[in-house]
Write a protein that holds these residues in place. Structure first.
Motif, PDB file in Angstrom:
ATOM      1  N   TRP A  35       0.831  -1.211   0.000  1.00  0.00           N
ATOM      2  CA  TRP A  35       0.000   0.000   0.000  1.00  0.00           C
ATOM      3  C   TRP A  35       0.863   1.258   0.000  1.00  0.00           C
ATOM      4  O   TRP A  35       0.582   2.222  -0.705  1.00  0.00           O
TER       5      TRP A  35
ATOM      6  N   TYR B 295       1.081   4.519  -2.693  1.00  0.00           N
ATOM      7  CA  TYR B 295       1.128   5.940  -2.332  1.00  0.00           C
ATOM      8  C   TYR B 295       2.357   6.607  -2.907  1.00  0.00           C
ATOM      9  O   TYR B 295       2.295   7.718  -3.440  1.00  0.00           O
TER      10      TYR B 295
ATOM     11  N   TYR C 150      -2.745  -9.782  -1.695  1.00  0.00           N
ATOM     12  CA  TYR C 150      -4.103 -10.162  -1.292  1.00  0.00           C
ATOM     13  C   TYR C 150      -4.517 -11.507  -1.843  1.00  0.00           C
ATOM     14  O   TYR C 150      -5.278 -12.243  -1.217  1.00  0.00           O
TER      15      TYR C 150
ATOM     16  N   PRO D 225      -7.729  -9.588   5.965  1.00  0.00           N
ATOM     17  CA  PRO D 225      -7.565  -8.132   5.968  1.00  0.00           C
ATOM     18  C   PRO D 225      -6.296  -7.746   6.717  1.00  0.00           C
ATOM     19  O   PRO D 225      -5.798  -8.475   7.550  1.00  0.00           O
TER      20      PRO D 225
ATOM     21  N   PRO E 196     -12.123 -16.811  11.486  1.00  0.00           N
ATOM     22  CA  PRO E 196     -11.154 -15.918  10.848  1.00  0.00           C
ATOM     23  C   PRO E 196     -11.845 -14.831  10.050  1.00  0.00           C
ATOM     24  O   PRO E 196     -12.879 -15.065   9.415  1.00  0.00           O
ATOM     25  N   ALA E 197     -11.266 -13.652  10.066  1.00  0.00           N
ATOM     26  CA  ALA E 197     -11.952 -12.474   9.535  1.00  0.00           C
ATOM     27  C   ALA E 197     -12.334 -12.623   8.077  1.00  0.00           C
ATOM     28  O   ALA E 197     -13.394 -12.164   7.661  1.00  0.00           O
ATOM     29  N   HIS E 198     -11.473 -13.285   7.291  1.00  0.00           N
ATOM     30  CA  HIS E 198     -11.782 -13.305   5.872  1.00  0.00           C
ATOM     31  C   HIS E 198     -12.869 -14.315   5.520  1.00  0.00           C
ATOM     32  O   HIS E 198     -13.348 -14.352   4.418  1.00  0.00           O
TER      33      HIS E 198
ATOM     34  N   SER F  55     -14.459  -5.920   8.544  1.00  0.00           N
ATOM     35  CA  SER F  55     -13.134  -6.394   8.930  1.00  0.00           C
ATOM     36  C   SER F  55     -12.048  -5.836   8.033  1.00  0.00           C
ATOM     37  O   SER F  55     -10.877  -5.838   8.380  1.00  0.00           O
ATOM     38  N   TYR F  56     -12.454  -5.322   6.857  1.00  0.00           N
ATOM     39  CA  TYR F  56     -11.473  -4.757   5.926  1.00  0.00           C
ATOM     40  C   TYR F  56     -11.338  -3.257   6.095  1.00  0.00           C
ATOM     41  O   TYR F  56     -11.088  -2.536   5.139  1.00  0.00           O
ATOM     42  N   TYR F  57     -11.493  -2.770   7.329  1.00  0.00           N
ATOM     43  CA  TYR F  57     -11.536  -1.326   7.485  1.00  0.00           C
ATOM     44  C   TYR F  57     -10.214  -0.652   7.142  1.00  0.00           C
ATOM     45  O   TYR F  57     -10.222   0.478   6.637  1.00  0.00           O
ATOM     46  N   MET F  58      -9.093  -1.345   7.360  1.00  0.00           N
ATOM     47  CA  MET F  58      -7.796  -0.731   7.001  1.00  0.00           C
ATOM     48  C   MET F  58      -7.703  -0.514   5.503  1.00  0.00           C
ATOM     49  O   MET F  58      -7.221   0.522   5.036  1.00  0.00           O
ATOM     50  N   GLU F  59      -8.173  -1.505   4.741  1.00  0.00           N
ATOM     51  CA  GLU F  59      -8.127  -1.365   3.285  1.00  0.00           C
ATOM     52  C   GLU F  59      -9.025  -0.234   2.817  1.00  0.00           C
ATOM     53  O   GLU F  59      -8.667   0.520   1.925  1.00  0.00           O
TER      54      GLU F  59
ATOM     55  N   LEU G 223      -9.789   2.349   4.504  1.00  0.00           N
ATOM     56  CA  LEU G 223      -9.077   3.583   4.848  1.00  0.00           C
ATOM     57  C   LEU G 223      -8.041   3.948   3.789  1.00  0.00           C
ATOM     58  O   LEU G 223      -7.942   5.106   3.359  1.00  0.00           O
ATOM     59  N   MET G 224      -7.277   2.950   3.373  1.00  0.00           N
ATOM     60  CA  MET G 224      -6.231   3.179   2.368  1.00  0.00           C
ATOM     61  C   MET G 224      -6.815   3.685   1.068  1.00  0.00           C
ATOM     62  O   MET G 224      -6.323   4.649   0.471  1.00  0.00           O
ATOM     63  N   VAL G 225      -7.884   3.045   0.640  1.00  0.00           N
ATOM     64  CA  VAL G 225      -8.486   3.450  -0.634  1.00  0.00           C
ATOM     65  C   VAL G 225      -9.061   4.855  -0.510  1.00  0.00           C
ATOM     66  O   VAL G 225      -8.954   5.666  -1.442  1.00  0.00           O
TER      67      VAL G 225
ATOM     68  N   GLY H 107      -7.935   7.175   1.399  1.00  0.00           N
ATOM     69  CA  GLY H 107      -6.783   8.082   1.352  1.00  0.00           C
ATOM     70  C   GLY H 107      -6.321   8.339  -0.064  1.00  0.00           C
ATOM     71  O   GLY H 107      -6.021   9.476  -0.449  1.00  0.00           O
ATOM     72  N   LEU H 108      -6.295   7.270  -0.864  1.00  0.00           N
ATOM     73  CA  LEU H 108      -5.884   7.423  -2.256  1.00  0.00           C
ATOM     74  C   LEU H 108      -6.861   8.308  -3.022  1.00  0.00           C
ATOM     75  O   LEU H 108      -6.461   9.173  -3.813  1.00  0.00           O
TER      76      LEU H 108
ATOM     77  N   TYR I  77      -6.260  11.801  -2.167  1.00  0.00           N
ATOM     78  CA  TYR I  77      -5.059  12.299  -2.843  1.00  0.00           C
ATOM     79  C   TYR I  77      -5.364  12.685  -4.289  1.00  0.00           C
ATOM     80  O   TYR I  77      -4.945  13.736  -4.778  1.00  0.00           O
TER      81      TYR I  77
END
Lengths: 108, 479
Positions: free
Chosen positions: A60, A64, A97, A103, B122-124, B131-135, B137-139, B141-142, B145
């Motif tokens: 990731w 960026y 992935y 995740p 397991p989360a997946h 459960s994919y909250y980090m991903e 967040l990343m998207v 952010g992108l 940007y």
């Protein structure tokens, strides 16, 4: 190329037309902004780390970095370099992935 | 008596077995009753119970107990089996530690509860996006940007266009060639800004008396880079317009002069090659010459300052002091000091007669296109300076002083590099000697070898004699 055209006119004073010569950045390295090159390199390093070590956060960050490099790039720069770094970072994300669909866990 | 004893033993065994059976039966009965009770719970909320299933790991531990139980458990499904096992385990434990028979067993009860570990799926495998909250967040952010990139790029473009629109008339009336990107062989006027970056725009103007050409650089803030935007929130910076006028040799007399904000002057004195060499004194306050305190002056000599600071210039500087970062006139302009590598014989850097103006756009980053109009008077000042410097000439004394300064700088430079040049010459001489020696060694014919060696020795002696002669001469002269 450095062309000088001399224009003379009876009523107007003599002046010279000089064409634009872009400043030589080799002799004066302070003029150049190194950000896009650094970010490009960082992006590639992070995407290789993400691919080899299967670290999602590396991939990731690589995405960026390639975006930042693109935003800071000069118009004269090669788009192929930019595109290749971008594709590499996207492939790093996708591969990490596919190998491990879990995740990403935050570091805290 | 033996027979009686044997009979007693048999009876006891029977009783035990009966008890066991009874116990088993009891157990079975209890188990059955409770089993049904538990099943009711399960049917009410099967989803919850399925999640709370003990993992298969718990199953092996319960197998020894399972053996004691009847066949009913084996026939059931796996899930229920496991559940029953846990339950059976529970029941078994409870039955062993009957309240009436034992005391103090409550303490151990919590531990039994503790041994039940509820594992999470397991989360997946969970069908939830949360459960994919980090991903996510990343998207996000992108996307932020990208949005900032588009907005910033457009803002910079609008600012540049606004600047050009307000200055176009003035430039076109003064220069024959406005806007050349250097791509075509001949100088052609494109009439447009040349975009170098998303935040830097160039404009080359040429075709005027008194100057070779003028390069205007609109150095805007990196509004297209979100990182830069965030960094600027900590440390505000201005957009800048930099005008660099290159002059022909006859357009300017020989002097170095600079005026600007105090901070800029201190910085330029350290950074710029010519300012550090020719303007050694500390920057003087502008108040002496009628310009605001915030501006300071660096000059090669007082005469230059008096010549440059005429009434019109003072008026320009006073009314636009906040927008002026630095103004630098120099006939020895070679840019900022370049870090030299060791051991390289240096040549004096190439110089060009240049006027360098750096203006700050008002607004401190939050500029609007309207602010570009306020820079127009500054461009007028630039044009005025070009014409003025053509006429500004030093008197005889000033000229002599300037020439002496330049000679001094050159001498210093040569002295500094003298050591380096000597070293280079020394190394060259050593290389020659070594090459000769090698040649002599490689010579196969012994006679020739001897002859070459003798020739080399003779040369060495001659050199020594020469040196001695020189030393003698110097001593004689000194005396």
């Amino acid at each position: 190329m450095y062309w000088i055209t001399v224009v003379a006119h009876l009523t107007y004073p003599i002046y010279c037309l000089t064409s634009y010569k872009p400043p030589n950045t080799e002799t004066n390295p302070t003029l150049e902004d190194p950000t896009p090159d650094y970010m490009n390199l960082l992006g590639m390093i992070f995407s290789m780390c993400g691919l080899m070590l299967k670290l999602k956060w590396c991939a990731w960050i690589a995405v960026y970095c390639s975006f930042i490099s693109f935003a800071n790039s000069r118009s004269s720069e090669d788009t192929k370099q930019m595109m290749s770094s971008f594709m590499l970072s996207i492939s790093a994300v996708v591969m990490s992935y596919l190998q491990n669909p879990q995740p990403m866990s935050p570091p805290w | 008596a033996v027979v009686k004893y044997l009979l007693c033993v048999v009876r006891l065994q029977h009783a035990g077995r009966y008890n066991d059976d009874f116990d088993d039966g009891e157990d079975i009965a209890e188990f059955d009753d409770n089993d049904f009770a538990e099943f009711e719970d399960v049917s009410e909320d099967p989803a919850v119970d399925v999640e709370k299933e003990p993992p298969p790991r718990a199953a092996p531990s319960s197998t020894p107990i399972e053996d004691e139980e009847d066949e009913a458990t084996v026939e059931n499904e796996d899930g229920q089996d496991e559940f029953e096992d846990a339950d059976a385990q529970d029941q078994d434990m409870y039955s062993k530690y009957d309240n009436e028979e034992f005391e103090g067993h409550e303490k151990t009860n919590p531990s039994f509860k503790d041994t039940l570990i509820y594992r999470e799926v397991p989360a997946h495998l969970q069908n939830s996006w949360e459960s994919y909250y980090m991903e996510i967040l990343m998207v996000t952010g992108l996307l932020a940007y990208i949005m900032n990139y588009i907005i910033g790029k457009n803002k910079n473009s609008r600012l540049a266009q606004a600047w050009f629109n307000s200055h176009r008339e003035l430039l076109e009336s003064n220069f024959a060639l406005v806007g050349d990107d250097g791509t075509s062989k001949e100088a052609t006027s494109t009439g447009k800004l040349n975009q170098e970056n998303e935040h830097i725009y160039n404009l080359w103007c040429s075709g005027r008396v008194c100057c070779e050409g003028m390069l205007i650089q609109l150095k805007f803030l990196k509004r297209q880079d979100l990182l830069n935007v965030l960094a600027r929130m900590m440390r505000p910076v201005c957009d800048q317009v930099q005008v660099k006028v290159t002059l022909n040799d006859e357009d300017m007399d020989t002097f170095v002069f600079a005026v600007g904000s105090r901070k800029a002057m201190a910085r330029l004195q350290k950074e710029m090659q010519d300012l550090s060499e020719f303007c050694g004194d500390k920057p003087k306050s502008g108040a002496k010459y009628g310009i605001p305190e915030s501006l300071s002056i660096l000059s090669e000599m007082g005469e230059v300052t008096d010549g440059v600071m005429d009434s019109k210039m003072v008026h320009y500087l006073t009314s636009h002091a906040d927008k002026i970062e630095s103004i630098h006139f120099s006939d020895q302009f070679s840019g900022p000091k370049v870090m030299q590598e060791e051991g390289q014989p240096l040549k004096l850097p190439e110089t060009k007669k240049t006027l360098l103006f750096t203006f700050n756009v008002p607004g401190m980053g939050n500029t609007s296109p309207k602010d570009m109009d306020s820079l127009l008077p500054l461009m007028n000042m630039v044009i005025y300076s070009i014409d003025k410097l053509k006429k500004l000439r030093l008197n005889r004394e000033g000229k002599q002083k300037a020439d002496r300064n330049r000679a001094r700088v050159e001498e210093n430079f040569l002295k500094q590099t003298h050591a380096q040049r000597q070293e280079a010459a020394q190394t060259r001489r050593e290389e020659k000697k070594r090459a000769e020696k090698e040649r002599i060694m490689n010579e196969e014919d012994p006679d020739r070898q001897r002859r070459l060696e003798e020739a080399a020795q003779r040369r060495e002696q001659k050199k020594l004699e020469k040196k001695q002669m020189k030393m003698k001469q110097i001593k004689v002269k000194a005396m």
